[in-house]
Design an enzyme around this catalytic site. Sequence first.
Site, PDB file in Angstrom:
ATOM      1  N   THR A  61      -2.959  -9.358  16.028  1.00  0.00           N
ATOM      2  CA  THR A  61      -2.400  -9.580  17.371  1.00  0.00           C
ATOM      3  C   THR A  61      -1.080  -8.856  17.557  1.00  0.00           C
ATOM      4  OG1 THR A  61      -3.515 -11.691  17.555  1.00  0.00           O
ATOM      5  CG2 THR A  61      -1.575 -11.412  18.927  1.00  0.00           C
TER       6      THR A  61
ATOM      7  N   TYR B 154      -6.921 -11.692  24.745  1.00  0.00           N
ATOM      8  CA  TYR B 154      -6.524 -10.289  24.566  1.00  0.00           C
ATOM      9  C   TYR B 154      -7.385  -9.725  23.460  1.00  0.00           C
ATOM     10  CZ  TYR B 154      -4.375 -12.477  20.586  1.00  0.00           C
ATOM     11  OH  TYR B 154      -4.197 -13.211  19.448  1.00  0.00           O
TER      12      TYR B 154
ATOM     13  N   SER C 105      -7.641  -9.754  11.651  1.00  0.00           N
ATOM     14  CA  SER C 105      -7.594 -10.139  10.232  1.00  0.00           C
ATOM     15  C   SER C 105      -8.729 -11.069   9.813  1.00  0.00           C
ATOM     16  CB  SER C 105      -6.240 -10.742   9.881  1.00  0.00           C
ATOM     17  OG  SER C 105      -6.122 -12.041  10.384  1.00  0.00           O
TER      18      SER C 105
ATOM     19  N   THR D 205      -2.765 -12.849  12.032  1.00  0.00           N
ATOM     20  CA  THR D 205      -2.275 -14.105  11.446  1.00  0.00           C
ATOM     21  C   THR D 205      -3.401 -14.983  10.881  1.00  0.00           C
ATOM     22  OG1 THR D 205      -2.330 -15.121  13.631  1.00  0.00           O
ATOM     23  CG2 THR D 205      -0.217 -14.209  12.896  1.00  0.00           C
ATOM     24  N   ASP D 206      -4.653 -14.688  11.240  1.00  0.00           N
ATOM     25  CA  ASP D 206      -5.743 -15.575  10.805  1.00  0.00           C
ATOM     26  C   ASP D 206      -5.906 -15.613   9.280  1.00  0.00           C
ATOM     27  OD1 ASP D 206      -6.210 -16.266  13.385  1.00  0.00           O
ATOM     28  OD2 ASP D 206      -8.049 -15.120  13.628  1.00  0.00           O
TER      29      ASP D 206
ATOM     30  N   LYS E 234      -1.123 -20.833   8.228  1.00  0.00           N
ATOM     31  CA  LYS E 234      -1.183 -20.960   9.688  1.00  0.00           C
ATOM     32  C   LYS E 234      -1.612 -22.386  10.003  1.00  0.00           C
ATOM     33  CE  LYS E 234      -3.141 -18.546  13.678  1.00  0.00           C
ATOM     34  NZ  LYS E 234      -3.973 -17.377  14.069  1.00  0.00           N
TER      35      LYS E 234
ATOM     36  N   GLU F 105     -10.046 -39.105  -8.260  1.00  0.00           N
ATOM     37  CA  GLU F 105     -11.239 -39.070  -7.406  1.00  0.00           C
ATOM     38  C   GLU F 105     -12.500 -38.631  -8.162  1.00  0.00           C
ATOM     39  OE1 GLU F 105     -11.652 -40.078  -4.354  1.00  0.00           O
ATOM     40  OE2 GLU F 105      -9.680 -40.127  -3.423  1.00  0.00           O
TER      41      GLU F 105
END
Length: 337
Positions: free
Chosen positions: A20, A34, A67, A100-101, A173, A294
């Site tokens: 972006t 965009y 990305s 940024t992904d 992110k 767990e």
Amino acid sequence: KEAETQQKLSNVVILATGGTIAGAGASAANSATYQAAKVGIEQLIAGIPELSQVANVRGEQVMQIASESITNENLLQLGRRVAELADSKDVDGIVITHGTDTLEETAYFLNLVEKTDKPIVVVGSMRPGTAMSADGMLNLYNAVSVAGNKSSRGKGVLVTMNDEIQSGRDVSKMINIKTEAFKSPWGPLGMVVEGKSYWFRLPAKRHTMDSEFDIKNIKSLPDVEIAYGYGNVSDTAYKALAQGGAKAIIHAGTGNGSVSSRVVPALQELRKNGVQIIRSSHVNAGGFVLRNAEQPDDKYDWVVAHDLNPQKARILAMVALTKTQDSKELQRMFWEY
Ligand SMILES: NC(=O)C[C@H](N)C(=O)O
């Protein structure tokens, strides 16, 4: 006089990969609608004349992609170029513009495999440059300032978003519609304001110079996949991923990386067949998975990803598997990196 200032300034190379920060929308009102990866690095640099006050900057277009489409091959290509530049005497710092992904994945990958103490800063933006209040310009200016600053050396790969300096290992992110998108569960390392860095803490985990991994020795990355844990989950995805050739499966588990009783038998079976099972957590603010909590990891010979989220666990698992197939060694690496 101008020549004198240029001599004093650091030499920073910007490697552009798309995202972006290189995006463009139809109108200034399009902050979220965009196309990513449209604008070339020369145009980005030309749009920020102030860069020349903080460093001697030159750009290279390594790729031009959103990305989410980054492949392991792309990671290796970028990693090799970073290493070449880091070896060059006339390069003081490297900036990578990135979507940024998957920025957090690339930053962590470079943090593991680049043998340099020169600053490497990964940066992106949440709005395209064509939008009102676009954040890319300032993020990139900050990234170049940090990369050109000697105080950034030896701190591992860094990420500058929203005026914060984050560790590439920790940062993630957290939200996709705000400019305040990147957070670390353990807090930022510092702030960058008007081109000046202010540091508050240092990374404690092994990275770059202190890492046992080196991009120069990595020919290819093994297939590591992620399967998501949730209520009523079946074992179909896990089995299919293994059948597709995954050498390790990251379990993006609930809570403390917990595993549904419907899935446990399949994971035991896959481990017996040689697939590494790595338990991580998909909780939003940052997981914290402990061994034998767990699930009996010692008994099943599984690994825990500790605080690494599933996508970062995938990166470490791929890099680690280039060196070892031993689950105990893998676990050591997951504690140390
Ligand atoms: N904000 C962004 O950069 C998102 C974009 N999809 C990318 O990762 O390339």
